[in-house]
Design an enzyme around this catalytic site. Structure first.
Site, mmCIF file in Angstrom:
data_model
loop_
_atom_site.group_PDB
_atom_site.id
_atom_site.type_symbol
_atom_site.label_atom_id
_atom_site.label_comp_id
_atom_site.label_asym_id
_atom_site.label_seq_id
_atom_site.Cartn_x
_atom_site.Cartn_y
_atom_site.Cartn_z
ATOM 1 N N LYS A 116 0.867 -7.404 -10.032
ATOM 2 C CA LYS A 116 2.096 -7.293 -9.250
ATOM 3 C C LYS A 116 3.202 -8.244 -9.709
ATOM 4 O O LYS A 116 4.380 -7.890 -9.626
ATOM 5 C CB LYS A 116 1.780 -7.497 -7.771
ATOM 6 C CG LYS A 116 0.965 -6.346 -7.200
ATOM 7 C CD LYS A 116 0.934 -6.404 -5.698
ATOM 8 C CE LYS A 116 0.628 -5.042 -5.146
ATOM 9 N NZ LYS A 116 0.911 -4.926 -3.731
ATOM 10 N N ARG A 292 -1.355 6.774 -10.368
ATOM 11 C CA ARG A 292 -2.370 7.813 -10.105
ATOM 12 C C ARG A 292 -1.770 8.827 -9.137
ATOM 13 O O ARG A 292 -0.648 8.629 -8.663
ATOM 14 C CB ARG A 292 -3.587 7.170 -9.438
ATOM 15 C CG ARG A 292 -3.144 6.389 -8.202
ATOM 16 C CD ARG A 292 -4.272 5.890 -7.361
ATOM 17 N NE ARG A 292 -3.860 4.867 -6.427
ATOM 18 C CZ ARG A 292 -3.259 5.057 -5.266
ATOM 19 N NH1 ARG A 292 -2.946 6.284 -4.887
ATOM 20 N NH2 ARG A 292 -2.931 4.059 -4.480
HETATM 21 P P1 ADP Z 1 -0.828 -3.104 -1.149
HETATM 22 O O1 ADP Z 1 -0.735 -2.850 -2.626
HETATM 23 O O2 ADP Z 1 -1.844 -4.157 -0.809
HETATM 24 O O3 ADP Z 1 -0.972 -1.851 -0.357
HETATM 25 P P2 ADP Z 1 2.074 -3.262 -0.877
HETATM 26 O O4 ADP Z 1 2.848 -4.253 -1.635
HETATM 27 O O5 ADP Z 1 2.109 -1.846 -1.365
HETATM 28 O O6 ADP Z 1 0.558 -3.770 -0.747
HETATM 29 O O7 ADP Z 1 2.536 -3.277 0.651
HETATM 30 C C1 ADP Z 1 1.870 -2.504 1.634
HETATM 31 C C2 ADP Z 1 2.665 -2.500 2.926
HETATM 32 O O8 ADP Z 1 2.843 -3.857 3.403
HETATM 33 C C3 ADP Z 1 4.084 -1.954 2.811
HETATM 34 O O9 ADP Z 1 4.120 -0.548 2.937
HETATM 35 C C4 ADP Z 1 4.746 -2.652 3.978
HETATM 36 O O10 ADP Z 1 4.363 -2.022 5.182
HETATM 37 C C5 ADP Z 1 4.122 -4.047 3.996
HETATM 38 N N1 ADP Z 1 4.901 -5.022 3.179
HETATM 39 C C6 ADP Z 1 4.666 -5.353 1.895
HETATM 40 N N2 ADP Z 1 5.553 -6.259 1.453
HETATM 41 C C7 ADP Z 1 6.378 -6.539 2.469
HETATM 42 C C8 ADP Z 1 7.529 -7.389 2.638
HETATM 43 N N3 ADP Z 1 7.979 -8.167 1.648
HETATM 44 N N4 ADP Z 1 8.141 -7.401 3.847
HETATM 45 C C9 ADP Z 1 7.688 -6.628 4.866
HETATM 46 N N5 ADP Z 1 6.625 -5.805 4.769
HETATM 47 C C10 ADP Z 1 5.972 -5.743 3.598
#
Ligand code: ADP
Length: 496
Positions: A116, A292
């Site tokens: 990431k 994916r």
């Molecule tokens: P993962 O890969 O673990 O699923 P993500 O980065 O895709 O993590 O984030 C998953 C969810 O977490 C997002 O859809 C959102 O709901 C919440 N989220 C992630 N980053 C943030 C942020 N900086 N601020 C607020 N919510 C966040």
């Protein structure tokens, strides 16, 4: 030319891939674990091979066995689906080293976007907005304090190798920082074997908007517009829709272009999804790229009419995209409800058992992608996703009405499902307005639940499902026990 595909997955996505193979005249070879011997994907595939015991590490994650089998049965390609080995760059390398085709992107793209912090760096370098925060993993508490005071609390602590919401923590003030970093690092180490964490500004009440892209191996890139996936519980999606009804056209143009730029930046090919958070001013920030097919891909298929899984196979086969950007239109509005074997009533705990009754919805505008059938065993070993009900209509109202009808027709017994919860969401005013954000479940559902709920007291609190049922205005749609039935109350129903 791909003639036989080994499907390194199970459940609804394996069945979905088998259907694409059949339409393309390709032989499908399923793999299964001992506990999955009666599963639907085993029965519908052209060929099926036992791969090992129920534990995923010994079956669906067993790289050596899967590759050995692919060679033995003369498969020429492997489709990983989602989850399991789909984002494992070593697996992809091994497959290609054996002269097999991997139906997905290059190992290099997967490796890069799976990290990431590296992905954030690459996006920044390509002028794609990322959430303010650290670019590299945290080096010290002092550095963390400095970054947090620059971006302002609250902040989000995230794992460099993260996924599935693990290792993610919201921090409201500096006094929580040291403890939170320690916990997040240890969680990340356990989940991913890498303790590195980084900081992002916490975006208040954002929407989760993601863009589907397709790219071939000849440098052609397409987007298929956005999906909105803000209905989430603990960062896991429950209902998705396409398009997002609140996004302005000019923002749609920018976010889809940013997605294409992101795909180009990592030399991407095959199907991929770029996830963004969009704040209340419709400013958007890159979150991550999923290299994916996604669980929620059917809403894009029903919105645009493009079969994404067939496109994946054709791209892997070396073919050029025949679609042009102008061919891709928002033709319909589509919704997906994920049907999970879980008990809303019991703090969303997984529900296991044998499916003893299963009647699917049908009719105009309804599609069901499922991994289960009568007699399927729902175990603790795998993800509790049973099926997905997908609806479409000329507009959102029609798609929602069809979804409600579809869920009303869906009968399943033997395990408890979240269908009542989906019904409740579809009746909720905020959901209906389209103005919901990622805090929707927390804000709208949790206050309805007695305080005891939060203390994990699974059997003492009032019946949440009956609270939800009482909230349903339309008496016709009131929850019948069959939606949420345990074995006993279904048998009672059948005797009526
Ligand atoms: P993962 O890969 O673990 O699923 P993500 O980065 O895709 O993590 O984030 C998953 C969810 O977490 C997002 O859809 C959102 O709901 C919440 N989220 C992630 N980053 C943030 C942020 N900086 N601020 C607020 N919510 C966040």
């Amino acid at each position: 030319m791909i003639k036989k595909i080994l499907i390194a997955n199970r459940g609804e996505i394996a069945v979905r891939i088998i259907k694409a193979c059949r339409e393309l005249g390709i032989t499908s070879a399923a793999i299964y674990s001992e506990i999955d011997k009666n599963s639907l994907h085993v029965r519908v595939a052209d060929e099926a091979y036992l791969i090992g015991p129920a534990q995923a590490s010994e079956s669906y994650l067993n790289v050596d066995k899967i590759i050995e089998l692919a060679k033995e049965i003369n498969a020429d390609a492997v489709h990983p689906g989602y989850g399991f080995l789909s984002e494992n760059s070593e697996f992809i390398k091994r497959i290609r080293d054996e002269g097999l085709v991997f139906i997905g992107p290059s190992a290099e793209s997967v490796l890069l976007m799976g990290d990431k912090t590296e992905a954030r760096k690459l996006m920044k370098a390509n002028n794609i907005p990322v959430v303010p925060g650290t670019v590299d993993p945290l080096q010290s508490l002092e550095q963390a304090k400095k970054v947090c005071s620059e971006v302002g609390y609250p902040v989000m602590l995230k794992a460099k190798a993260g996924g599935g919401g693990k290792g993610m923590r919201k921090i409201d003030s500096e006094d929580q920082l040291a403890d939170a970093i320690e916990r997040a690092q240890s969680e990340a180490q356990k989940a991913f074997g890498n303790a590195d964490v980084y900081i992002e500004k916490y975006i208040e009440s954002p929407k989760h908007i993601e863009v589907q892209v397709l790219a071939d191996q000849h440098g052609n890139y397409l987007h298929l517009f956005e999906r909105e996936c803000s209905v989430q519980r603990r960062h896991q999606k429950i209902i998705e829709e396409a398009p997002s009804i609140s996004i302005k056209d000019e923002v749609r143009n920018k976010i889809t272009q940013a997605a294409i730029d992101a795909a180009k930046a990592c030399d991407y090919y095959n199907a991929g999804t770029i996830e963004f958070l969009m704040d209340s001013n419709q400013s958007f920030y890159f979150l991550e790229m999923n290299t994916r097919i996604q669980v929620e891909h059917p809403v894009t298929e029903l919105m645009t009419g493009v079969d994404l899984v067939k496109e994946q196979i054709k791209i892997a086969n070396g073919e050029k995209l025949t679609l042009k950007q102008d061919d891709i239109k928002i033709n319909n509005h589509a919704l997906e409800c994920r049907v999970y074997a879980e008990d809303t009533d019991s703090n969303f705990s997984p529900s296991t058992g044998r499916i003893i009754h299963h009647r699917l919805p049908s009719g105009p505008g309804i599609r069901v992608d499922r991994g289960i059938d009568l007699q399927s065993e729902v175990s603790v070993y795998y993800d509790p996703l049973l099926s997905k009900v997908i609806s479409y209509g000329r507009d959102r109202t029609e798609a929602i009405k069809r979804m409600k009808r579809g869920l009303g027709e869906y009968q399943i017994a033997g395990v408890i499902t979240n269908i009542p919860l989906c019904n409740w969401i579809l009746e909720n005013k905020l959901f209906l307005s389209g103005e919901y954000d990622i805090n929707f479940i927390e804000k709208e559902l949790m206050p309805l639940i007695p305080n005891k709920w939060k203390s994990n007291a699974t059997h003492e609190y009032e019946n949440v499902v009956s609270i939800l049922a009482a909230l349903l205005k339309d008496k016709e749609n009131e929850l019948k026990p069959v939606y949420n039935c345990s074995k006993t109350n279904w048998i009672e129903n059948e005797n009526e």
